[in-house]
Scaffold this active site. Structure first.
Site, PDB file in Angstrom:
ATOM      1  N   ASP A  36      49.586  21.852  81.984  1.00 35.18           N
ATOM      2  CA  ASP A  36      50.722  20.952  82.114  1.00 35.18           C
ATOM      3  C   ASP A  36      51.985  21.659  81.576  1.00 35.18           C
ATOM      4  O   ASP A  36      52.042  22.022  80.395  1.00 35.18           O
ATOM      5  CB  ASP A  36      50.405  19.695  81.295  1.00 35.18           C
ATOM      6  CG  ASP A  36      51.565  18.729  81.244  1.00 35.18           C
ATOM      7  OD1 ASP A  36      52.548  18.913  81.994  1.00 35.18           O
ATOM      8  OD2 ASP A  36      51.492  17.777  80.436  1.00 35.18           O
ATOM      9  N   GLY A  37      52.966  21.846  82.437  1.00 32.27           N
ATOM     10  CA  GLY A  37      54.180  22.569  82.043  1.00 32.27           C
ATOM     11  C   GLY A  37      54.899  21.905  80.891  1.00 32.27           C
ATOM     12  O   GLY A  37      55.527  22.579  80.059  1.00 32.27           O
TER      13      GLY A  37
ATOM     14  N   ASP B 259      60.528  24.611  88.703  1.00 32.28           N
ATOM     15  CA  ASP B 259      60.318  24.497  90.150  1.00 32.28           C
ATOM     16  C   ASP B 259      59.349  23.351  90.378  1.00 32.28           C
ATOM     17  O   ASP B 259      58.179  23.554  90.709  1.00 32.28           O
ATOM     18  CB  ASP B 259      59.758  25.821  90.694  1.00 32.28           C
ATOM     19  CG  ASP B 259      59.522  25.766  92.186  1.00 32.28           C
ATOM     20  OD1 ASP B 259      59.948  24.779  92.823  1.00 32.28           O
ATOM     21  OD2 ASP B 259      58.890  26.700  92.719  1.00 32.28           O
ATOM     22  N   SER B 260      59.848  22.134  90.213  1.00 37.13           N
ATOM     23  CA  SER B 260      58.954  20.970  90.227  1.00 37.13           C
ATOM     24  C   SER B 260      58.839  20.372  91.614  1.00 37.13           C
ATOM     25  O   SER B 260      59.613  20.686  92.516  1.00 37.13           O
ATOM     26  CB  SER B 260      59.512  19.909  89.286  1.00 37.13           C
ATOM     27  OG  SER B 260      60.701  19.387  89.835  1.00 37.13           O
ATOM     28  N   THR B 261      57.892  19.461  91.748  1.00 33.79           N
ATOM     29  CA  THR B 261      57.869  18.568  92.907  1.00 33.79           C
ATOM     30  C   THR B 261      58.893  17.470  92.654  1.00 33.79           C
ATOM     31  O   THR B 261      59.648  17.516  91.681  1.00 33.79           O
ATOM     32  CB  THR B 261      56.452  17.976  93.087  1.00 33.79           C
ATOM     33  OG1 THR B 261      56.062  17.392  91.841  1.00 33.79           O
ATOM     34  CG2 THR B 261      55.442  19.047  93.446  1.00 33.79           C
ATOM     35  N   ASP B 262      58.920  16.477  93.541  1.00 32.53           N
ATOM     36  CA  ASP B 262      59.892  15.387  93.372  1.00 32.53           C
ATOM     37  C   ASP B 262      59.557  14.551  92.134  1.00 32.53           C
ATOM     38  O   ASP B 262      58.419  14.581  91.655  1.00 32.53           O
ATOM     39  CB  ASP B 262      59.872  14.490  94.628  1.00 32.53           C
ATOM     40  CG  ASP B 262      60.425  15.218  95.843  1.00 32.53           C
ATOM     41  OD1 ASP B 262      61.256  16.115  95.660  1.00 32.53           O
ATOM     42  OD2 ASP B 262      60.012  14.878  96.969  1.00 32.53           O
TER      43      ASP B 262
HETATM   44  N1  SPD Z   1      61.464  17.471  98.124  1.00 33.85           N
HETATM   45  C1  SPD Z   1      60.815  18.687  97.832  1.00 33.85           C
HETATM   46  C2  SPD Z   1      61.229  19.346  96.570  1.00 33.85           C
HETATM   47  C3  SPD Z   1      60.304  20.455  96.247  1.00 33.85           C
HETATM   48  C4  SPD Z   1      60.817  21.416  95.266  1.00 33.85           C
HETATM   49  N2  SPD Z   1      59.837  22.389  94.838  1.00 33.85           N
HETATM   50  C5  SPD Z   1      59.243  23.106  95.878  1.00 33.85           C
HETATM   51  C6  SPD Z   1      58.310  24.190  95.409  1.00 33.85           C
HETATM   52  C7  SPD Z   1      58.519  25.454  96.158  1.00 33.85           C
HETATM   53  N3  SPD Z   1      58.231  26.602  95.377  1.00 33.85           N
END
Ligand code: SPD
Length: 275
Positions: free
Chosen positions: A136-137, A154-157
């Site tokens: 876990d970051g 560099d996260s997801t939403d």
């Molecule tokens: N809505 C998508 C946002 C994603 C951002 N992170 C993407 C990871 C790519 N390395």
């Protein structure tokens, strides 16, 4: 019959990609991981049905996430990437003369799937300077002090496990984990669709970091097409590459001129980060 992958970007907005083939789909402990071969953008990685990256536009996001922060630091030696299990940001970080790159990715399956289906993006993950922590970051950063010159988030939403990566507590830990002149860069979503998130983050970040800036990149497969990267610094102003820093060649979006230009904001975006 035609096959389409559709991302529901908001309840009122969708983006669709015509699919040649579904290459991979699995449920990991954290999320659904899918890889599609699309007609328009080549291979596409989706996590929980949200586009993370595609073969054809990944360079914009990965170059800007890495090079703006790295070039602004006079001597970045130790770098942490939080999330980013596809390896795209790590690949770009390695174009700088760094000594160590740590990747803290919560889902080891993302790393494995990307090694298999996105070899060009994951290319840097086997570099001897890279150490991968499947963890876990948030916890990883919380345990560190005065360690990293640059941290890239560099996260997801901001839904599910990534919510904490957009919160004040986490950025207090980021501040502590950075060295005295260190800086962070974080993906902070779309100015068209996530304006209030950006506004709220900049408010609390100004209470933590002496310098907080926002820059823009054009990413056609992300919601709204225009994307924000927020930078916070304990030292240099990230709007300029550090004097004398050699910038890696061979980039397709980033250049020193683009670096400066990316901080020129349209008024509707500056309004989000002022006051
Ligand atoms: N809505 C998508 C946002 C994603 C951002 N992170 C993407 C990871 C790519 N390395």
């Amino acid at each position: 019959m035609e096959l389409w992958y559709t991302e529901n970007q908001t309840p009122d907005l969708r983006i669709g990609f015509r699919v040649k083939a579904v290459l991979h789909r699995e449920k990991s402990d954290f999320q659904e991981i899918a890889v599609y071969e699309t007609e328009q953008y080549g291979r596409l990685l989706a996590l929980d049905d949200v586009v993370m990256t595609t073969d054809r536009d990944e360079f914009v996001y990965h170059e800007m996430m890495a090079h703006v922060a790295l070039a602004a630091h006079p001597d970045p030696r130790r770098v942490l990437v939080v999330g980013g299990g596809d390896g795209g940001v790590v690949r770009e970080v390695l174009k700088h003369p760094v000594e160590e790159v740590h990747l803290a990715e919560i889902d080891g399956r993302v790393v494995a799937v990307c090694r298999e289906y996105f070899p060009a993006i994951a290319a840097g993950l086997d570099d001897p300077r890279v150490k991968i922590f499947v963890t876990d970051g948030i916890a990883h950063v919380r345990e560190k002090e005065n360690l990293y010159d640059v941290i890239i988030i560099d996260s997801t939403d901001p839904i599910g496990p990534a919510v904490g990566l957009f919160q004040e507590d986490f950025y207090r830990s980021v501040h502590r984990a950075l060295t005295a002149g260190g800086l962070f860069a974080a993906q902070t979503e779309s100015p068209f669709l996530n304006g209030e998130l950006i506004r709220g983050m900049h408010r609390f970040l100004r209470g933590i970091f002496p310098v907080v800036r926002l820059c823009l990149a054009s990413i056609p497969t992300y919601p709204g097409g225009l994307w924000t990267i927020t930078l916070g610094s304990r030292g240099p102003d990230p709007r300029e590459p550090a004097p004398g820093r050699a910038v890696p060649g061979g980039t397709r979006y980033y250049s020193p001129e683009l670096h400066r230009a990316a901080f020129v904001l349209p008024p509707f975006v500056s309004a989000l980060v002022e006051g």
